[in-house]
Design a protein around this motif. Structure first.
Motif, PDB file in Angstrom:
ATOM      1  N   TRP A  46      -7.025   7.823   1.382  1.00 47.16           N
ATOM      2  CA  TRP A  46      -5.856   7.664   2.211  1.00 47.16           C
ATOM      3  C   TRP A  46      -5.375   8.949   3.101  1.00 47.16           C
ATOM      4  O   TRP A  46      -4.961   8.684   4.261  1.00 47.16           O
ATOM      5  CB  TRP A  46      -4.375   7.335   1.338  1.00 47.16           C
ATOM      6  CG  TRP A  46      -4.425   6.130   0.771  1.00 47.16           C
ATOM      7  CD1 TRP A  46      -4.914   5.881  -0.488  1.00 47.16           C
ATOM      8  CD2 TRP A  46      -4.103   4.911   1.314  1.00 47.16           C
ATOM      9  NE1 TRP A  46      -5.072   4.411  -0.733  1.00 47.16           N
ATOM     10  CE2 TRP A  46      -4.418   3.852   0.203  1.00 47.16           C
ATOM     11  CE3 TRP A  46      -3.703   4.540   2.234  1.00 47.16           C
ATOM     12  CZ2 TRP A  46      -4.088   2.535   0.337  1.00 47.16           C
ATOM     13  CZ3 TRP A  46      -3.068   3.113   2.654  1.00 47.16           C
ATOM     14  CH2 TRP A  46      -3.632   2.238   1.748  1.00 47.16           C
ATOM     15  N   GLN A 154     -11.609   2.540  -1.974  1.00 46.64           N
ATOM     16  CA  GLN A 154     -10.513   1.405  -2.586  1.00 46.64           C
ATOM     17  C   GLN A 154     -11.252   0.498  -3.245  1.00 46.64           C
ATOM     18  O   GLN A 154     -10.572  -0.486  -3.750  1.00 46.64           O
ATOM     19  CB  GLN A 154      -9.498   1.383  -1.519  1.00 46.64           C
ATOM     20  CG  GLN A 154      -8.861   2.103  -0.869  1.00 46.64           C
ATOM     21  CD  GLN A 154      -8.075   3.249  -1.637  1.00 46.64           C
ATOM     22  OE1 GLN A 154      -7.226   2.995  -2.169  1.00 46.64           O
ATOM     23  NE2 GLN A 154      -8.479   4.549  -1.374  1.00 46.64           N
ATOM     24  N   MET A 176      -4.964   2.072   6.694  1.00 51.06           N
ATOM     25  CA  MET A 176      -5.014   3.497   5.943  1.00 51.06           C
ATOM     26  C   MET A 176      -5.154   4.300   7.136  1.00 51.06           C
ATOM     27  O   MET A 176      -4.733   5.404   6.883  1.00 51.06           O
ATOM     28  CB  MET A 176      -6.537   3.283   5.335  1.00 51.06           C
ATOM     29  CG  MET A 176      -6.329   2.220   3.811  1.00 51.06           C
ATOM     30  SD  MET A 176      -8.301   2.580   3.038  1.00 51.06           S
ATOM     31  CE  MET A 176      -8.021   4.203   2.345  1.00 51.06           C
ATOM     32  N   PHE A 179      -1.548   5.129   8.125  1.00 51.26           N
ATOM     33  CA  PHE A 179      -1.075   6.134   7.459  1.00 51.26           C
ATOM     34  C   PHE A 179      -1.400   7.274   7.569  1.00 51.26           C
ATOM     35  O   PHE A 179      -0.530   8.536   7.711  1.00 51.26           O
ATOM     36  CB  PHE A 179      -1.097   5.564   6.061  1.00 51.26           C
ATOM     37  CG  PHE A 179      -0.612   6.606   5.076  1.00 51.26           C
ATOM     38  CD1 PHE A 179       0.833   6.436   4.873  1.00 51.26           C
ATOM     39  CD2 PHE A 179      -1.204   7.335   4.230  1.00 51.26           C
ATOM     40  CE1 PHE A 179       1.447   7.350   3.787  1.00 51.26           C
ATOM     41  CE2 PHE A 179      -0.558   8.122   3.250  1.00 51.26           C
ATOM     42  CZ  PHE A 179       0.640   7.925   3.061  1.00 51.26           C
ATOM     43  N   ALA A 180      -2.988   7.745   7.632  1.00 50.62           N
ATOM     44  CA  ALA A 180      -3.423   9.001   7.869  1.00 50.62           C
ATOM     45  C   ALA A 180      -2.817   9.535   9.209  1.00 50.62           C
ATOM     46  O   ALA A 180      -2.477  10.896   9.084  1.00 50.62           O
ATOM     47  CB  ALA A 180      -4.757   8.864   7.578  1.00 50.62           C
ATOM     48  N   ILE A 206       2.209  -0.779   3.461  1.00 51.07           N
ATOM     49  CA  ILE A 206       1.277  -0.450   2.282  1.00 51.07           C
ATOM     50  C   ILE A 206       1.896  -1.089   1.215  1.00 51.07           C
ATOM     51  O   ILE A 206       0.963  -1.828   0.153  1.00 51.07           O
ATOM     52  CB  ILE A 206       1.004   1.076   1.916  1.00 51.07           C
ATOM     53  CG1 ILE A 206       0.344   1.615   3.091  1.00 51.07           C
ATOM     54  CG2 ILE A 206       0.456   1.222   0.715  1.00 51.07           C
ATOM     55  CD1 ILE A 206       0.112   3.171   3.368  1.00 51.07           C
TER      56      ILE A 206
END
Length: 519
Positions: A46, A154, A176, A179-180, A206
């Motif tokens: 992540w 994942q 993903m 978020f990063a 998420i």
């Protein structure tokens, strides 16, 4: 400087400034390498891009970007080196590791250029879109499977993977990467307050994805089941060509194990990829006759996967299976459509088929074929309830390659049974749940028995395919068009400014000449 001003400046500086550039580069190498492939840390998947996104802010001049390029290539090489075990040549790490490093560098470089031109928030969503498109290009266009993608870390996160039933793997890639990118801004920018709502939105997405996935996994629609037996051999080309005596013993063992699987209630028996080799074309007729007789005597569907050697130097072989019905009739001959890069086997070109069987609709493919989502969609649209996937792997990708098959099962909404030589054989239902598992590294009879549901679960992916990369590509296209338009306007404005300066110069000069003339 006043004391209060100094405090304000210190509290507003980005947290990332506390670490030197070299340490961020090392962290980037570590997170990318540790998140991928064997012994991968799923949590790092992540945040793997975060250190590189942070350090890109400090890049100025081509020399630093060149050093950064070397760092990303090192990360790609280390991540790929983890899959190198016997009998795979170490050169494979260069073949896949360098392109992986180049891909990482291009994504980070493009994102940083967008950030400097358009600001933090635009860069966040641009990075998510770039990752989604690059991941899609890898598994759909370049046909490299999902190796190197962010979601590849994942494969044990089954609730999250349920998203692929809605929009394919690209939907997971976007979330993903989103978020990063927000985390990178949170620790690397002095505009942290502006990013908070977007970080909360990413966290909410998420959470919702996992909650929806857990709810979907809890559903238990009533379905018929069928028992499948997967038969695996340990014989292969690892130590060169086997002798004719070894091949003959191997064939006898395969049929003996197949008989055991049938006696245990299997309605379908399948061998692993190239379970045996035929050294001459003339040997094929007798093997096929034996297979038809076996299917007829045991009353089972029988998928016999084997290879016919066409040439020894250079090595070339026909990698295929033949599917027989319980009456001994040949239902389908299938050749591998997507050989692994460098694999010396013929490429199949026949149309993808789904066969109607007494217990449901079934289809097949061979190993690396299912790293290509195009075949998955064709099977799903053909109404497949069950897919059998004869395969062959090695220790360095075990059990990752088999676990990647669960993504295909969820996308297509059907069960998959994957008998594998030199790795872990597994069977998955339509939600990617493991229905049976057998390791090649344990003492067992090399027969995996799996009772799997038959009856396709409808998915949005079947209808729309990979729509998230399409939307992300459109967003990037609009962003590029806006950048081109701004560049053209700036150039035109520069020309106008130069024209005005020249005109002003000549006006002044002419005016001076006119004054002198009248004097």
């Amino acid at each position: 400087m006043p004391h209060n001003a100094r405090i304000h400046r210190e509290t507003s500086s980005p947290p990332a400034d506390k670490l030197p550039t070299w340490l961020w580069l090392l962290l980037g190498i570590a997170t990318v390498a540790l998140a991928a492939n064997r012994w991968g840390v799923a949590l790092l998947g992540w945040i793997a891009p975060v250190p590189f996104l942070v350090v890109a802010r400090r890049m100025a001049g081509w020399r630093r970007w060149l050093v950064f390029f070397g760092v990303t290539c090192t990360a790609g090489l280390l991540a790929t080196a983890k899959i190198i075990t016997d009998p795979v040549h170490p050169a494979l790490s260069l073949l896949f590791g360098i392109p992986a490093g180049i891909s990482i560098w291009l994504m980070i470089y493009a994102t940083e250029k967008i950030r400097r031109a358009k600001g933090e928030l635009t860069a966040v969503y641009a990075f998510a879109a770039i990752v989604t498109v690059v991941d899609w290009f890898g598994y759909s266009v370049a046909r490299q499977g999902i190796w190197g993608t962010m979601p590849a870390s994942q494969l044990d996160n089954l609730p999250l993977l349920q998203l692929v039933s809605l929009g394919g793997l690209g939907l997971v890639s976007f979330i993903m990467a989103w978020f990063a990118a927000t985390v990178a801004v949170l620790i690397g920018s002095d505009q942290r307050r502006r990013i908070h709502p977007h970080l909360y939105a990413a966290a909410a997405m998420i959470t919702a994805a996992h909650a929806w996935g857990a709810w979907r996994l809890d559903r238990l629609p009533p379905m018929k089941t069928v028992t499948v037996g997967g038969v695996v051999t340990d014989l292969g080309l690892r130590d060169g060509f086997p002798s004719r005596e070894a091949l003959a013993r191997n064939v006898d063992e395969l049929f003996a194990r197949s008989a055991v699987a049938a006696s245990r209630g299997a309605a379908l028996v399948a061998w692993n990829e190239v379970a045996t080799l035929l050294m001459e074309k003339g040997e094929e007729a007798s093997l096929k006759e034996r297979a038809a007789r076996f299917a007829r005597e045991h009353g089972v569907d029988f998928v016999m996967a084997y290879g016919v050697v066409l040439s020894r130097a250079p090595l070339s072989f026909d990698n295929k299976y033949v599917w027989y019905g319980p009456d001994g009739r040949e239902i389908e001959t299938y050749r591998k459509h997507h050989p692994v890069p460098g694999e010396p086997s013929l490429r199949g070109t026949d149309p993808i088929r789904v066969n109607a069987r007494p217990w449901g609709r079934a289809a097949g493919a061979i190993c690396y074929d299912y790293d290509n989502p195009g075949i998955v969609r064709e099977h799903s649209r053909g109404g497949a309830d069950l897919v059998v996937l004869p395969s062959s792997d090695w220790r360095g990708i075990d059990p990752l390659h088999t676990l990647m098959t669960r993504v295909s099962a969820i996308q297509g909404g059907f069960s998959v049974v994957r008998p594998v030589r030199w790795a872990t054989s597994m069977a998955f239902d339509q939600y990617g749940r493991v229905r049976a598992s057998m390791s090649a590294w344990e003492d067992n009879d090399r027969i995996i028995m799996a009772t799997v549901p038959v009856g396709q679960v409808p998915t949005l992916y079947r209808l729309l395919g990979e729509w998230p990369p399409l939307l992300c590509g459109l967003f990037l296209l609009l962003l590029s068009a806006g950048a081109v338009r701004s560049f053209v306007r700036a150039k035109q404005a520069g020309k106008k400014t130069r024209h005005d300066r020249v005109k002003q110069h000549f006006d002044i000069k002419n005016k001076g000449v006119e004054i002198l003339y009248y004097r």
